[in-house]
Structures are given as structure tokens and as C-alpha cells.
Design a protein around this motif. Structure first.
Motif, PDB file in Angstrom:
ATOM      1  N   TYR A   1      -6.371   5.818   4.688  1.00 50.93           N
ATOM      2  CA  TYR A   1      -7.705   5.970   4.128  1.00 50.93           C
ATOM      3  C   TYR A   1      -8.352   4.647   3.736  1.00 50.93           C
ATOM      4  CZ  TYR A   1      -6.201  10.788   3.919  1.00 50.93           C
ATOM      5  OH  TYR A   1      -5.736  12.026   4.267  1.00 50.93           O
ATOM      6  N   HIS A   2      -7.541   3.630   3.475  1.00 42.18           N
ATOM      7  CA  HIS A   2      -8.090   2.383   2.970  1.00 42.18           C
ATOM      8  C   HIS A   2      -7.850   1.172   3.878  1.00 42.18           C
ATOM      9  CE1 HIS A   2      -7.948   4.888  -0.662  1.00 42.18           C
ATOM     10  NE2 HIS A   2      -8.882   4.116  -1.141  1.00 42.18           N
TER      11      HIS A   2
ATOM     12  N   GLN B   1      -5.353  13.068  -1.181  1.00 41.11           N
ATOM     13  CA  GLN B   1      -6.308  12.439  -0.262  1.00 41.11           C
ATOM     14  C   GLN B   1      -6.765  13.442   0.790  1.00 41.11           C
ATOM     15  OE1 GLN B   1      -7.584   9.291  -0.518  1.00 41.11           O
ATOM     16  NE2 GLN B   1      -6.467   9.142  -2.456  1.00 41.11           N
TER      17      GLN B   1
ATOM     18  N   CYS C   1       0.839  -1.202   0.000  1.00 39.56           N
ATOM     19  CA  CYS C   1       0.000   0.000   0.000  1.00 39.56           C
ATOM     20  C   CYS C   1       0.871   1.247   0.000  1.00 39.56           C
ATOM     21  CB  CYS C   1      -0.926   0.010   1.219  1.00 39.56           C
ATOM     22  SG  CYS C   1      -2.182   1.321   1.181  1.00 39.56           S
TER      23      CYS C   1
ATOM     24  N   ILE D   1     -14.617  -0.586  -1.089  1.00 40.79           N
ATOM     25  CA  ILE D   1     -14.245   0.524  -0.202  1.00 40.79           C
ATOM     26  C   ILE D   1     -14.024   1.788  -1.017  1.00 40.79           C
ATOM     27  CG2 ILE D   1     -12.406   1.361   1.305  1.00 40.79           C
ATOM     28  CD1 ILE D   1     -12.125  -1.609   2.251  1.00 40.79           C
ATOM     29  N   ALA D   2     -13.335   1.649  -2.148  1.00 45.08           N
ATOM     30  CA  ALA D   2     -13.070   2.814  -2.999  1.00 45.08           C
ATOM     31  C   ALA D   2     -14.372   3.380  -3.557  1.00 45.08           C
ATOM     32  CB  ALA D   2     -12.134   2.424  -4.135  1.00 45.08           C
TER      33      ALA D   2
ATOM     34  N   ARG E   1     -16.152   5.275  -0.756  1.00 46.90           N
ATOM     35  CA  ARG E   1     -15.518   6.556  -0.471  1.00 46.90           C
ATOM     36  C   ARG E   1     -15.842   7.584  -1.541  1.00 46.90           C
ATOM     37  NH1 ARG E   1     -11.666   7.405   3.167  1.00 46.90           N
ATOM     38  NH2 ARG E   1     -10.769   9.006   1.803  1.00 46.90           N
TER      39      ARG E   1
ATOM     40  N   LEU F   1     -11.425  -4.027  -1.572  1.00 51.44           N
ATOM     41  CA  LEU F   1     -10.864  -2.700  -1.816  1.00 51.44           C
ATOM     42  C   LEU F   1     -11.644  -1.957  -2.897  1.00 51.44           C
ATOM     43  CD1 LEU F   1      -7.025  -3.340  -1.510  1.00 51.44           C
ATOM     44  CD2 LEU F   1      -8.379  -1.691  -0.196  1.00 51.44           C
TER      45      LEU F   1
END
Length: 309
Positions: free
Chosen positions: A111-112, A250, A104, A301-302, A305, A298
Motif C-alpha cells: 500500500y505504501h 488495510q 516496512c 502518501i499516508a 490515502r 511517507l
């Protein structure tokens, strides 16, 4: 009765790290072992396979031979499969048990990763996520050496690499931050030309630094880089203290900083394309079911967001 195999997984791992780093010395430093151990492992691997894997150039490092390049791809798949077998043996034996190594990008992690761990614990309690936080180039090296299954990173330094496959899961537009008392703090948006004459607090990470400097340079002015730091939160704290402005991608949920001050985020009207947040993996390595499951988490999640933002 099964026949024995001459080489070991340890030899393959040392070979992959040496191939990626380009020298035995660099590989030993990365593996935290003696250089002689790396050299011996590679020598024994070549002997067992009866093939020369590297061209050794005095003072100029290692170059893979054609046999070495073929083994590089095969070793990645074999080590990935070995991790899968290990995870199934340690877990319940199901497809969603065992380790997944995730790389990452450092500024994406806050954030993730918390949401990823929470979702994974809830839906796939048998999966163990191991995380490597690093900048883009280090993540690419980890992918090539087989130390991570995939990476979550920006589209920085990825172009032109035929070994890597990437998928965009989110977009991160650049924005400016200024201190709460700045004359432009009450604006809904700004152009970088309005800030370009002020000191720039630069997030000084490889590739990132070039991206941010290029944004300011596109205004026709040379960035006045007064302060540099590799810490995302230190950038925000320095801006909050009135030391300059910065450009980031971000957005934290709060305007407060670790230093106690406050910053204001201002969208940019310059029309620059946003950074792409990508899932990146080695094209020739087949992903396990649990790795695909973590990647799907993921994606979700993205998407959440983006909708919330």
C-alpha cells in the motif's frame, strides 16, 4: 597527519547484531557468517577499546556491560554517519543523494512502497531506497542493530521501549471480510458478534494474531480459528472460497482475490480503536537529510490515502 583508529566498522556492525540478538550463535545466523568470525570481531573490538562489552553467561547468552550499552548508542550513530558518507561519495554529493534503509511491515508494503518509490524517483532521483520487509519484532531488532534508518509499521509491540521514538501518520480501522455470497455481504456494516460463531481465517503474524484474536474475544466468544496463514492475500483468497471470515486493517483497491474469488469488506460497529500506522526510529540516532526527506514523502502518501479513503 591523522591518527589511526584501531577498530573497524565491520566490528561495530557485528557487535550491534550480537548485542541485539543476545548471542554469538544468533548473530552469526543473522549475518550469515561463521560464529567464530563474530566472536573474533567482538574480542578484537574489546581489545582495541580496552573495555569489556559483554558479560558472557554460559548457556544463557550475552548481557551488555555499561561500557557496551554506551558503545551500542555510539555505534548506531557512527554507522548511520558512515552510510551517509558512502551515499554522498557515490552520488552527487548533495544532501539528497545516497542510500536510505527503510523497514516496512509486510502487510503495509503493497500500500505504501510503490507510491514511495514513485514519489522518491520523481523528487529525489539521487536517493536509493533499500527496503526490509518484515513483521514488527524483526523491524524493531533491525532498528536497534542499525540495519535500517526507520520503520513504517503498526503500533504493535512498540510500547515501553525508551530507545524508540514513533510518530503516527495514519489510522487503520479493523474491518471484516466475508465471501461475496455471504448472507451479510449486502450490509453496510456489521458487529463481530454476528460473525463470531463462524470459522475465522487468521492472519498469523506475531502481534497481529493477538490483535485479531482479541477483537473477536471482546465479543465474549472464543474465536474459532480454523485456518492460519502468514500471507495477507492468502487470507483473502481463503475467505473468497467460503472457508470462513477474517478481520483485516488495510483495504485493497479491488474485491477480487488471487484465487479468482471475491470478498466483501464490512466496516465494524464495535467501536474498537483503529491500529496506528507509525514511523519509528531510534531516538539517539540523528537522521540524515535524505532520511528525513523519505519520511516526509511517507507522511504525504499516508495523508493522501486517508483523504482518498
Amino acid at each position: 597527519m591523522t591518527s589511526s583508529v584501531g577498530f573497524t566498522l565491520v566490528q561495530l556492525r557485528y557487535f550491534l547484531v550480537a548485542a541485539e540478538s543476545g548471542s554469538m550463535t544468533a548473530a552469526s545466523a543473522e549475518l550469515h557468517i561463521a560464529q567464530s568470525a563474530v566472536s573474533t570481531a567482538v574480542y578484537n573490538l574489546e581489545r582495541d577499546l580496552q573495555a569489556q562489552l559483554f558479560i558472557r553467561r554460559r548457556g544463557r547468552g550475552l548481557v551488555l556491560t555499561p561500557a557496551g550499552k554506551r558503545l551500542q548508542h555510539q555505534a548506531r550513530e557512527l554507522l548511520a554517519r558512515a552510510r551517509e558518507i558512502e551515499g554522498e561519495a557515490r552520488g552527487s554529493g548533495g544532501a539528497f543523494s545516497g542510500p536510505v534503509a527503510v523497514g516496512c511491515f509486510v502487510t503495509l508494503a503493497p500500500y505504501h512502497l510503490p507510491a514511495l518509490f514513485s514519489e522518491c524517483t520523481s523528487r529525489y532521483p539521487g536517493i536509493e531506497i533499500d527496503v526490509v520487509e518484515a513483521e514488527a519484532e524483526q523491524l524493531i531488532q533491525a532498528l536497534r542493530a542499525g540495519r535500517i534508518d526507520f520503520a513504517l509499521t503498526y503500533d504493535l509491540g512498540l510500547s515501553g521501549d525508551p530507545e524508540l521514538r514513533s510518530e503516527t501518520i495514519a489510522h487503520a480501522p479493523a474491518y471484516a471480510i466475508v465471501p461475496a455470497g455471504h448472507p451479510l455481504a449486502g450490509r453496510e456494516s456489521v458487529e463481530l458478534t454476528e460473525l463470531a460463531a463462524e470459522p475465522l481465517v487468521l492472519l498469523d503474524l506475531p502481534h497481529s494474531r493477538d490483535y485479531f484474536r482479541a477483537l473477536v474475544a471482546a465479543t465474549g466468544t472464543e474465536p474459532d480459528v480454523r485456518y492460519r496463514t502468514q500471507s495477507y492475500e492468502t487470507v483473502r483468497s481463503m475467505v473468497a472460497q467460503g472457508l470462513g471470515y477474517s478481520v483485516l486493517n488495510q483495504r485493497p483497491a479491488t474485491s477480487q482475490t488471487y484465487g479468482g474469488g471475491e470478498v466483501v469488506a464490512l466496516p465494524l460497529r464495535d467501536g474498537r480503536p483503529p491500529l496506528e500506522v507509525k514511523l519509528v526510529y531510534v531516538d539517539s540516532v540523528a537522521q540524515t537529510a535524505r532520511t528525513r526527506a523519505v519520511m516526509e514523502l511517507l507522511r504525504g502518501i499516508a495523508t493522501h490515502r486517508s483523504a482518498a479513503g
